[in-house]
Design a protein around this motif. Sequence first.
Motif, PDB file in Angstrom:
ATOM      1  N   ASN A 383       7.250   5.554  -1.660  1.00  0.00           N
ATOM      2  CA  ASN A 383       6.325   5.328  -0.551  1.00  0.00           C
ATOM      3  C   ASN A 383       4.921   5.071  -1.099  1.00  0.00           C
ATOM      4  O   ASN A 383       3.993   5.848  -0.869  1.00  0.00           O
ATOM      5  N   PRO A 384       4.736   3.970  -1.858  1.00  0.00           N
ATOM      6  CA  PRO A 384       3.448   3.773  -2.538  1.00  0.00           C
ATOM      7  C   PRO A 384       2.266   3.579  -1.605  1.00  0.00           C
ATOM      8  O   PRO A 384       1.126   3.851  -1.999  1.00  0.00           O
ATOM      9  N   ALA A 385       2.481   3.116  -0.375  1.00  0.00           N
ATOM     10  CA  ALA A 385       1.349   2.976   0.549  1.00  0.00           C
ATOM     11  C   ALA A 385       0.737   4.320   0.888  1.00  0.00           C
ATOM     12  O   ALA A 385      -0.409   4.404   1.317  1.00  0.00           O
ATOM     13  N   HIS A 386       1.496   5.387   0.672  1.00  0.00           N
ATOM     14  CA  HIS A 386       0.992   6.744   0.893  1.00  0.00           C
ATOM     15  C   HIS A 386       0.621   7.422  -0.417  1.00  0.00           C
ATOM     16  O   HIS A 386      -0.336   8.196  -0.466  1.00  0.00           O
ATOM     17  N   SER A 387       1.354   7.136  -1.503  1.00  0.00           N
ATOM     18  CA  SER A 387       1.221   7.933  -2.729  1.00  0.00           C
ATOM     19  C   SER A 387       0.277   7.349  -3.772  1.00  0.00           C
ATOM     20  O   SER A 387      -0.119   8.062  -4.695  1.00  0.00           O
ATOM     21  N   LEU A 388      -0.067   6.070  -3.674  1.00  0.00           N
ATOM     22  CA  LEU A 388      -0.933   5.476  -4.694  1.00  0.00           C
ATOM     23  C   LEU A 388      -2.390   5.529  -4.277  1.00  0.00           C
ATOM     24  O   LEU A 388      -2.724   5.533  -3.090  1.00  0.00           O
ATOM     25  N   ALA A 389      -3.253   5.541  -5.278  1.00  0.00           N
ATOM     26  CA  ALA A 389      -4.690   5.644  -5.029  1.00  0.00           C
ATOM     27  C   ALA A 389      -5.186   4.499  -4.161  1.00  0.00           C
ATOM     28  O   ALA A 389      -4.733   3.361  -4.285  1.00  0.00           O
ATOM     29  N   ASP A 390      -6.136   4.826  -3.277  1.00  0.00           N
ATOM     30  CA  ASP A 390      -6.810   3.848  -2.426  1.00  0.00           C
ATOM     31  C   ASP A 390      -5.806   3.126  -1.529  1.00  0.00           C
ATOM     32  O   ASP A 390      -5.476   1.953  -1.715  1.00  0.00           O
ATOM     33  N   SER A 391      -5.324   3.852  -0.511  1.00  0.00           N
ATOM     34  CA  SER A 391      -4.310   3.312   0.399  1.00  0.00           C
ATOM     35  C   SER A 391      -4.757   2.009   1.037  1.00  0.00           C
ATOM     36  O   SER A 391      -3.940   1.101   1.259  1.00  0.00           O
ATOM     37  N   ALA A 392      -6.048   1.891   1.355  1.00  0.00           N
ATOM     38  CA  ALA A 392      -6.533   0.672   2.011  1.00  0.00           C
ATOM     39  C   ALA A 392      -6.348  -0.541   1.110  1.00  0.00           C
ATOM     40  O   ALA A 392      -5.909  -1.610   1.558  1.00  0.00           O
ATOM     41  N   ALA A 393      -6.662  -0.390  -0.171  1.00  0.00           N
ATOM     42  CA  ALA A 393      -6.508  -1.509  -1.098  1.00  0.00           C
ATOM     43  C   ALA A 393      -5.043  -1.865  -1.278  1.00  0.00           C
ATOM     44  O   ALA A 393      -4.678  -3.050  -1.345  1.00  0.00           O
ATOM     45  N   PHE A 394      -4.183  -0.849  -1.337  1.00  0.00           N
ATOM     46  CA  PHE A 394      -2.761  -1.139  -1.515  1.00  0.00           C
ATOM     47  C   PHE A 394      -2.187  -1.826  -0.277  1.00  0.00           C
ATOM     48  O   PHE A 394      -1.373  -2.747  -0.384  1.00  0.00           O
ATOM     49  N   SER A 395      -2.617  -1.403   0.908  1.00  0.00           N
ATOM     50  CA  SER A 395      -2.150  -2.058   2.133  1.00  0.00           C
ATOM     51  C   SER A 395      -2.592  -3.514   2.169  1.00  0.00           C
ATOM     52  O   SER A 395      -1.832  -4.399   2.590  1.00  0.00           O
ATOM     53  N   GLU A 396      -3.810  -3.768   1.719  1.00  0.00           N
ATOM     54  CA  GLU A 396      -4.292  -5.144   1.650  1.00  0.00           C
ATOM     55  C   GLU A 396      -3.430  -5.960   0.694  1.00  0.00           C
ATOM     56  O   GLU A 396      -3.109  -7.132   0.963  1.00  0.00           O
ATOM     57  N   ALA A 397      -3.022  -5.340  -0.424  1.00  0.00           N
ATOM     58  CA  ALA A 397      -2.179  -6.033  -1.394  1.00  0.00           C
ATOM     59  C   ALA A 397      -0.803  -6.341  -0.800  1.00  0.00           C
ATOM     60  O   ALA A 397      -0.269  -7.443  -0.983  1.00  0.00           O
ATOM     61  N   LEU A 398      -0.222  -5.383  -0.081  1.00  0.00           N
ATOM     62  CA  LEU A 398       1.076  -5.633   0.540  1.00  0.00           C
ATOM     63  C   LEU A 398       0.996  -6.820   1.504  1.00  0.00           C
ATOM     64  O   LEU A 398       1.894  -7.669   1.556  1.00  0.00           O
ATOM     65  N   ALA A 399      -0.083  -6.880   2.268  1.00  0.00           N
ATOM     66  CA  ALA A 399      -0.236  -7.958   3.244  1.00  0.00           C
ATOM     67  C   ALA A 399      -0.391  -9.320   2.570  1.00  0.00           C
ATOM     68  O   ALA A 399      -0.089 -10.354   3.183  1.00  0.00           O
ATOM     69  N   ALA A 400      -0.850  -9.328   1.318  1.00  0.00           N
ATOM     70  CA  ALA A 400      -1.080 -10.593   0.611  1.00  0.00           C
ATOM     71  C   ALA A 400       0.178 -11.136  -0.058  1.00  0.00           C
ATOM     72  O   ALA A 400       0.170 -12.266  -0.561  1.00  0.00           O
ATOM     73  N   LEU A 401       1.260 -10.344  -0.087  1.00  0.00           N
ATOM     74  CA  LEU A 401       2.488 -10.779  -0.743  1.00  0.00           C
ATOM     75  C   LEU A 401       3.293 -11.720   0.156  1.00  0.00           C
ATOM     76  O   LEU A 401       3.220 -11.665   1.380  1.00  0.00           O
ATOM     77  N   ASP A 402       4.103 -12.559  -0.466  1.00  0.00           N
ATOM     78  CA  ASP A 402       4.985 -13.452   0.287  1.00  0.00           C
ATOM     79  C   ASP A 402       6.173 -12.702   0.881  1.00  0.00           C
ATOM     80  O   ASP A 402       6.736 -13.143   1.888  1.00  0.00           O
ATOM     81  N   LEU A 403       6.562 -11.601   0.257  1.00  0.00           N
ATOM     82  CA  LEU A 403       7.740 -10.858   0.713  1.00  0.00           C
ATOM     83  C   LEU A 403       7.643  -9.414   0.247  1.00  0.00           C
ATOM     84  O   LEU A 403       7.332  -9.161  -0.916  1.00  0.00           O
ATOM     85  N   VAL A 404       7.913  -8.499   1.158  1.00  0.00           N
ATOM     86  CA  VAL A 404       8.008  -7.070   0.825  1.00  0.00           C
ATOM     87  C   VAL A 404       9.313  -6.549   1.415  1.00  0.00           C
ATOM     88  O   VAL A 404       9.544  -6.647   2.629  1.00  0.00           O
TER      89      VAL A 404
END
Length: 746
Positions: A383-404
């Motif tokens: 659950n990296p959106a919860h467990s990795l540092a700076d959740s906001a930045a990670f969420s932005e990164a997920l949104a920038a991917l072509d596929l998750v």
Amino acid sequence: MTADATWHKTACILCENNCGIQVQLDGRRFAKIRGDQEHVATGGYTCNKALRLDHYQNGGTRLTSPLRREKDGTFTPVDWDTAISEITARLKTVRDTHGGKSVFYYGGAGQGNHLGGAYSGALLRALGARYRSNALAQEKTGEGWVDAHLTGGHTAGDFEHAEVAVFLGKNPWQSHGVPRARTVLKQIAKDPARTMIVIDPVRTETADLADIHLQVRPGTDAWCLAGILAVLVQEDLVDHTFLEARTTGADTVLDHLKTVHIARCAEVSGLEEDLLRTTARRIAAASSISTYEDLGVQQGPNSTLVSYLNKLIWLLTGNFAKPGAMHPHSWVVPLAHYDTDARRTPVTGARMPGGLVPCNVIAEEILTDHPERFRAMIIESSNPAHSLADSAAFSEALAALDLVVVIDIALTETGRQADYVLPAASQFEKWEATFFAFEFPRNTFHLRAPLLDPLPGTLPEPEIHARLLRELGGAPRVPLTVLRTAARLGRTPFKLAFAAVVALDRKLLGMAPYLLYETLGPTLPAGARPAAVLWALAQRIAKTYPAAMRRAGHTSADALFDAMLGGRSGVTFTEDEYADAWNYVPHPGRRIPLPIPELLGLLADLDTTPAVHTSDDFPIVLAAGQRRAFTANTIFRDNTWRKRDQQGALRVSPRDAEQLGLADGALAQITTSRGTAQAVVEIDDRLQPGHAALPNGFGLDLPVADGATERTGVALNTLTDLTWRDPIAGTPWHKHVPARIAPLPA
């Protein structure tokens, strides 16, 4: 419904010890749980958290159908065939457009969920994916990089027999990690001939039992350890015989430590110099010492340097390869690559210790226009959106991917941001195991049989990977036909056929887990198809540790494999002799090379390295993720299991409470450079002034009525900053977050 009186054997999944337990079932509920006295590693021991595992199995809201995100952000349930077909088509598009290395894999681990990760490798090989990461890259990769240079692999302490036990940033009373932790801690504490040393800024439950508590200022562990080492060297308390016979480059290290200013180290770390000297002398006088470093230092400043200095303590005193000391060990399969020359990430060029992308650079590897950026992520049992540092930045990164694509048992914080979510069977609904096999001289492994059938609509991860790989067209037809025929004829024909197909095409080695799943797997008893990969691992053990395997009672690889399949309380797979420890050291002459120039440089720079990272704006050091009696990892997606601390209190020292106007039980606002949060205050005299702590395991967005979610406690990584990380391993500073705390109106 009447509870089944049968006791079913399995294991706890909440920490790396994976204590053997027994469960009585009431339908699908865990009616009673107790320790398994026949378990080969833990012998009936378990902690209070294992007794609440029904809250994992039945406490949360499970997924029972694949989900596809629509353009409006909502999810639509789809059947498995549709999900597999669409995901595979989109993975092919990413691969064919940007190359397989643009597909990034995260997870495949968890504290009890490793078999699925073993099968993911074949899928990634078929895609041409090259980069992966998991929770180890938030914790252990700095230590692993040091191990690679020194002993060549992971080392663990024999606390059962150690005369001196040192716990560094570690509170095993709550976080365990040591087999039978609380029993062993009590034994050490009661024995006047033994000594427990705790290095921790907090007066923990383990520190209460300690003979010596070095209550360092937060983030100053490197100075504390440097001071202890300097005493050992400057008072000539090192084991010269060991150094001369078993190491190389010792003089280089000793020369560096001769120049360390002991009094300054004590001053920086907030300790009396006499206490540092007393600690070093007790370590030097001991017949054996074992040390354990954990997240308290591995997720703080100077973490890789701290790992090096910790290991120098037991190396300079000759505490290796003897009872009560530190040892390497056999593996079922290594959890990481122990390489001294780490690969680099494609965009930022970050070092990848253990072959893993540092978690704190993942967002930076995505949020860029670099042509080699990651374009797709497969996220499994994490659950990296919860467990990795700076959740906001990670969420932005997920949104920038072509596929998750997320594979999990529940709709997690990460799953809510995915394009597809695939529902997995729970850890007690499938054959499962961990590869946390760290013991010496007897090393053990436990394959867990399912207690329950998979929830309808869910699949075990090995089957999910197999379906994706079949649809991808990566399955080699002729080898599969040959191996299926051989498997029906027996193990010996199968072994010969497997060797033949691999000899004809060496690339098939990367597909071995999938080949075994499809061919040997269906022949295994009781539906143990996911355990097929263990056949190959048993062959590896027989080749790598033949004498130790035979001492453990296994005459061949197939005999070991059968023991794994049938051992409901686990199996001892190797039994070493103490002299065998040196066989694990890969360096010339089986000598341990002590100098690591890069880290000796950091040691020399301590005189000019900042020891304080707070400021007028953020004057408090916040430990984001303290382990407590009623916290566990976030696979407990259910808040009702906690009997105390149900809101996840912010603990502060009495002096800070007085100066900041904080009242016990009142609300406070925590502010960092990355975000704000609110928490209930608990005044705790175990904390130093200037040090505060929030617990792990909180801040999940759990479903309530009408499809909404509700959050209890603080989601810690709304406060953490991904740029605060170790310069070598990239591990985060979760335990050292500069913060501001202020009272809120009642």
